[in-house]
Design a protein around this motif. Structure first.
Motif, short mmCIF file in Angstrom:
data_model
loop_
_atom_site.label_atom_id
_atom_site.label_comp_id
_atom_site.label_asym_id
_atom_site.label_seq_id
_atom_site.Cartn_x
_atom_site.Cartn_y
_atom_site.Cartn_z
N TYR A 40 -4.74 -19.25 9.39
CA TYR A 40 -3.33 -18.68 8.75
C TYR A 40 -3.46 -17.23 8.69
N PRO A 41 -2.46 -16.56 8.65
CA PRO A 41 -2.38 -15.11 8.81
C PRO A 41 -2.69 -14.61 7.36
N ASP A 42 -2.84 -13.27 7.31
CA ASP A 42 -3.01 -12.78 6.00
C ASP A 42 -1.76 -12.34 5.21
N GLU A 43 -0.81 -12.11 5.93
CA GLU A 43 0.59 -11.70 5.37
C GLU A 43 0.82 -12.84 4.49
N VAL A 44 1.49 -12.44 3.07
CA VAL A 44 1.81 -13.46 1.98
C VAL A 44 3.19 -13.58 2.12
N GLU A 45 4.06 -14.33 2.13
CA GLU A 45 5.60 -14.43 1.85
C GLU A 45 5.71 -14.28 0.54
N ASP B 81 4.15 -16.61 10.97
CA ASP B 81 3.63 -17.32 10.17
C ASP B 81 2.99 -16.60 8.86
N VAL B 82 2.84 -17.16 7.91
CA VAL B 82 2.31 -16.80 6.55
C VAL B 82 0.98 -17.50 6.02
N ALA B 83 0.55 -16.76 5.14
CA ALA B 83 -0.79 -17.36 4.37
C ALA B 83 -0.11 -18.42 3.45
N ASN B 84 0.85 -18.63 3.02
CA ASN B 84 1.60 -19.30 2.12
C ASN B 84 2.59 -20.29 2.56
N HIS B 104 1.99 -18.66 14.96
CA HIS B 104 0.72 -17.82 14.56
C HIS B 104 -0.36 -18.24 15.59
N ARG B 107 -0.23 -21.56 17.49
CA ARG B 107 0.60 -22.46 16.96
C ARG B 107 1.75 -22.31 16.75
N TYR B 192 2.02 -20.16 -5.06
CA TYR B 192 1.48 -20.08 -3.74
C TYR B 192 0.67 -21.56 -3.68
N ARG B 423 -8.21 -16.71 1.38
CA ARG B 423 -8.17 -15.44 2.27
C ARG B 423 -9.52 -15.03 1.64
#
Lengths: 233, 424
Positions: A40-45, B81-84, B104, B107, B192, B423
Motif C-alpha cells: 500500500y502506498p504511504d499517502e493517506v486519504e 491508491d491510498v494507505a487507507n 498502485h 495493482r 482509518y 506504515r
C-alpha cells in the motif's frame, strides 16, 4: 522472508513488525530492508471532517442575529441597554456552553467543564448585578452555579471510570445526586437564614437506598455465598 | 438501447437509507498484474466498459418515493491508491459515480458502493476491466469465457435485471435474529481502515476442511467463531459474554437461479454458536456451522428470505410513503437490526479463474470489505491459482481476533504469509 517468532506466520517482505502481534523481526541473516514496492502506498486519504473552528464561527454569526436584534430594539425603545443585557448575556453564555465542549472535544472535557462554569457564573453575576447590585451573587448565585458544575464534573469523571462496572458507576451517580440536592438546600437555607434540612432529605434517603440496592446487586454473589454459609443444613 | 434510469434493486434500497455522513457500505476488489499499471490505458479501458456495464455508469438520485439510478456522463474516476482504502466515498466528489478505480504499482483495484453491485458483479466488472486493459496494452485476443464479455456489444437485459423481483415468490419469511456478541477495541483515529491479508495455500485448507467433512467456507467460519469466542470469554460485560457469536456469510443467489445479473443478487446466512449452551470445541463448532449451512443455504430457505423483502416493497401502503419517511423507517430498522445481529462477516468469493492468455498476466486477486457500522472486524476471501487471500479489515487497533485466526491455522500446519497496510 522472516517468520514471526511469536505467531509462527511468514511475514511479507513489506512487514518490519508482525502485523498480528507487533513483534519486531530480528533476522541476522536477512535483516529487514525497506522494500522497493510496498503493498500500500504511504499517502493517506483524508476523510473530510467538520472544521470545528469554522462551525464555531458560523454558529457565532447566527447567534449574533437574535442578540443584535434585541440590542437594537432595546436601544430604539428605551434609548439604552436595559432588558437586552439579559438576552445578549444569555445568548453568549449558551453559545459558550455549547461551543467550548464542541471545539475542545471529548478528550479535553476536564478543561471544558471549568470553562463552561466560568461562562455560566459570569452570566449569573451579570443578572445579579443588574437586579440587585450583586446582593445575592456571593451567597446564592455563585455557590449554586458552582455546585451544578461540580456535580457535572463528578458525573463525567465517574462515567469515565470504565474499570468500574456500569451498575457501580450508576450507583455512585445516584448517591451523589442525593447529596447534590442536599447541597442546594443548604445553600438556600444559609441565604434565607431559616431552619435546617427538610425536603432534601426526602430526596437523599431514597437516592442512597437505590444506590445501596444497586451496589448490593453488584455484589450479589458474595451475599448469596454468605447466606448459603449461614443457612446450610 | 440501455435504459436511461433504473430502479434500485431490492437489496440496494436499504443502503442509501442506512448510509451516513461518515459511513457507507463498500467493498473492494483488486488484482495484480505482472508489471506496473499504466493509468492512461486504465482510464481508456474503464471508459470502454460503459456500453457493456450500463448499470455501473449511473448516479444515485432521489425520487419522491424511491431512490433510483440515472445515466451519468463523464469518465469514471481512476485514482492513485491510498494507505487507507475504502474511506467513505463522497459521491459528488467522485463525479457521481458509485465506484472508483485505483492503481498502485502492479495493482488495479475497484472500490464499490454496495448500491451498484455485489461481490460477484464487482468481480465480473474488474475482470472485464483488466481484460480490456490487457487488450489495449498488448493487443491480445481474450476469449469470452470465465465472465469475460464482448464489450463491443450491448449486454442482454438479463445482466441489468433485478433478479430478486424476478425470482421472488408470493410467500416470504424472515426469521428474527437475536443480537450478537461484538468485538470491542480502541477505535483507529478518523476511521482509518487497517488491513491484514493472510495468504494460504488452498490445497492445505481443502485437505484440512475435507478431513473434518466440511467446506472451506465452513472451515473459515468455524475458525472465525472460535477466534471471536476467545475474545468473548475475556469481555468485561456480562451481557456480551452471554450473547451468541454469529458470522454473517453472504450467499451468491446466482448459484440457485439462472441469473446473469451484475447487480445485487445475494442473500446471507448467519451461522453461529450460543455460549449459554456451553463451551464449544472447534469440532463441535464446525459441526454446528456445517449443519446450519446445510439447512439454510437452500433455494427454498433463501427464496423465502428475499421474497419477504420483495413482498414488503410491493405493499401499496409502503409504496406511496414519501422517500424521507421510508428512509427514516429503514434507518431505524437497520440501526436496531442490521449488522448488530452478527459478530463479524465472512464473504468468500471462491476460486476465481480468468481465460488464457489473460491468466499469464494476472498474478493475484484480493477482496476486502469496507467498515461496517457495528462490526469492528470483517473478513473477505478469494482464491486464485491455488492461493487464497484472506483479508481482515478492522476499525480498531487491536489485532487479537486476526492473530487467533492465523496462529490457529499455523498450528494446524497450514502455511500463512501475512502482509498489512501498516506504515513504518
Amino acid at each position: 522472508m522472516s517468520y514471526c517468532v511469536n505467531c509462527g506466520v511468514k511475514l511479507a517482505a513489506s512487514e518490519k513488525r508482525c502485523p498480528l502481534c507487533g513483534t519486531v523481526v530480528i533476522n541476522r541473516t536477512d535483516p529487514w530492508k525497506e522494500p522497493e514496492t510496498k503493498p500500500y502506498p504511504d499517502e493517506v486519504e483524508q476523510i473530510r471532517r467538520v472544521d470545528k473552528k469554522y462551525a464555531a464561527y458560523l454558529v457565532g454569526l447566527i447567534a449574533l442575529i437574535p442578540a443584535l436584534t434585541c440590542l437594537v430594539t432595546d436601544l430604539m425603545i428605551s434609548h439604552g441597554i436595559t432588558w437586552s443585557a439579559y438576552a445578549c448575556g444569555g445568548i453568549l453564555t449558551l453559545y459558550l456552553i455549547l461551543m467550548i465542549p464542541f471545539v475542545l472535544g471529548g478528550s479535553r472535557k476536564y478543561i471544558s467543564i471549568p470553562l463552561c462554569f466560568v461562562a455560566a457564573a459570569s452570566y449569573v453575576a451579570l443578572v445579579s448585578f443588574l437586579t440587585s447590585g450583586m446582593e445575592w451573587f456571593p451567597s446564592l448565585g455563585f455557590p449554586l452555579t458552582f455546585l451544578v458544575f461540580a456535580y457535572i464534573y463528578v458525573i463525567v469523571y465517574i462515567w469515565g471510570k470504565k474499570d468500574l462496572m456500569k451498575l457501580t458507576r450508576i450507583a455512585f451517580i445516584i448517591a451523589l445526586a442525593g447529596f447534590f440536592v442536599m447541597g442546594i438546600e443548604i445553600i438556600i437555607r444559609r441565604y434565607i437564614k431559616y431552619g435546617g434540612l427538610t425536603w432534601s432529605l426526602i430526596v437523599l434517603i431514597p437516592c442512597l437506598l437505590i444506590a445501596a440496592m444497586l451496589l448490593l446487586g453488584v455484589k450479589q454473589k458474595k451475599i448469596k455465598e454468605e447466606i448459603e454459609k449461614k443457612l446450610f443444613f | 438501447m440501455a435504459e436511461k434510469w433504473i430502479r434500485l434493486d431490492n437489496a440496494a434500497k436499504i443502503y442509501p437509507a442506512a448510509m451516513s455522513r461518515k459511513w457507507m457500505p463498500m467493498f473492494r476488489l483488486s488484482l495484480e498484474l505482472d508489471e506496473a499499471v499504466d493509468p492512461d490505458i486504465l482510464r481508456a479501458a474503464a471508459s470502454n466498459l460503459r456500453p457493456s456495464f450500463p448499470s455501473f455508469f449511473k448516479r444515485l438520485r432521489k425520487g419522491l418515493f424511491w431512490p433510483y439510478l440515472e445515466d451519468i456522463d463523464g469518465e469514471p474516476p481512476v485514482l492513485k491508491d491510498v494507505a487507507n482504502p475504502l474511506a467513505r466515498m463522497d459521491l459528488d466528489e467522485n463525479g457521481g459515480f458509485t465506484f472508483r478505480i485505483r492503481y498502485h504499482n502492479n495493482r488495479i483495484a475497484v472500490e464499490f458502493f454496495h448500491v451498484v453491485t455485489d461481490g460477484y458483479g464487482g468481480l465480473v466488472f474488474i475482470k472485464n476491466l483488466a481484460a480490456e486493459y490487457l487488450r489495449l496494452k498488448y493487443d491480445i485476443e481474450i476469449p469470452f469465457t470465465d465472465d469475460i464479455m464482448d464489450i463491443s456489444k450491448e449486454p442482454d437485459s438479463g445482466m441489468t435485471e433485478d433478479s430478486f423481483i424476478r425470482y421472488a415468490r408470493d410467500y416470504g419469511h424472515t426469521k428474527p435474529e437475536s443480537l450478537a456478541y461484538h468485538i470491542k477495541g480502541t477505535k483507529e483515529p478518523d476511521d482509518y481502515l487497517k488491513i491484514i491479508t493472510g495468504t494460504v495455500p488452498v490445497d492445505e485448507l481443502r485437505e484440512k476442511s475435507r478431513s473434518m467433512g466440511i467446506s472451506i467456507t465452513e472451515f473459515i467460519v468455524s475458525l472465525l467463531i472460535m477466534s471471536a469466542r476467545s475474545l468473548q470469554k475475556k469481555d468485561s460485560s456480562l451481557i456480551m459474554r452471554k450473547r451468541p457469536v454469529k458470522i454473517s456469510v453472504p450467499v451468491n443467489l446466482r448459484r440457485f437461479y439462472p441469473s446473469k445479473t451484475v447487480r445485487n443478487f445475494s442473500s446471507y446466512v448467519n451461522p453461529g454458536i450460543d455460549p449459554r449452551y456451553g463451551d464449544y470445541s472447534f469440532e463441535e463448532t464446525a459441526d454446528a456451522v456445517h449443519h446450519f449451512m446445510g439447512a439454510e443455504v437452500t433455494e427454498k430457505m433463501l427464496n423465502a428470505k428475499f421474497s419477504d423483502n420483495v413482498n414488503k416493497e410491493k405493499i401499496k401502503a409502503v409504496r406511496v410513503l414519501p422517500l424521507f419517511i421510508k428512509n427514516a423507517v429503514m434507518r431505524l430498522y437497520f440501526r436496531r437490526g442490521g449488522d448488530r445481529t452478527t459478530t463479524s462477516t465472512l464473504t468468500n468469493l471462491g476460486a476465481v479463474s480468468v481465460p488464457s492468455p489473460m491468466d499469464s498476466y494476472v498474478r493475484r486477486f484480493d477482496f476486502m470489505l469496507g467498515p461496517l457500522s457495528y462490526m469492528n472486524v470483517n473478513c473477505a476471501a478469494v482464491s486464485y491459482k491455488g492461493m487464497m487471500n484472506i483479508t481482515f479489515t478492522r476499525k480498531i487497533r487491536e489485532t487479537e481476533f486476526e492473530r487467533y485466526f492465523f496462529t490457529e491455522l499455523v498450528e494446524m500446519g497450514i502455511k500463512v504469509t501475512v502482509e498489512s497496510n501498516n506504515r513504518y
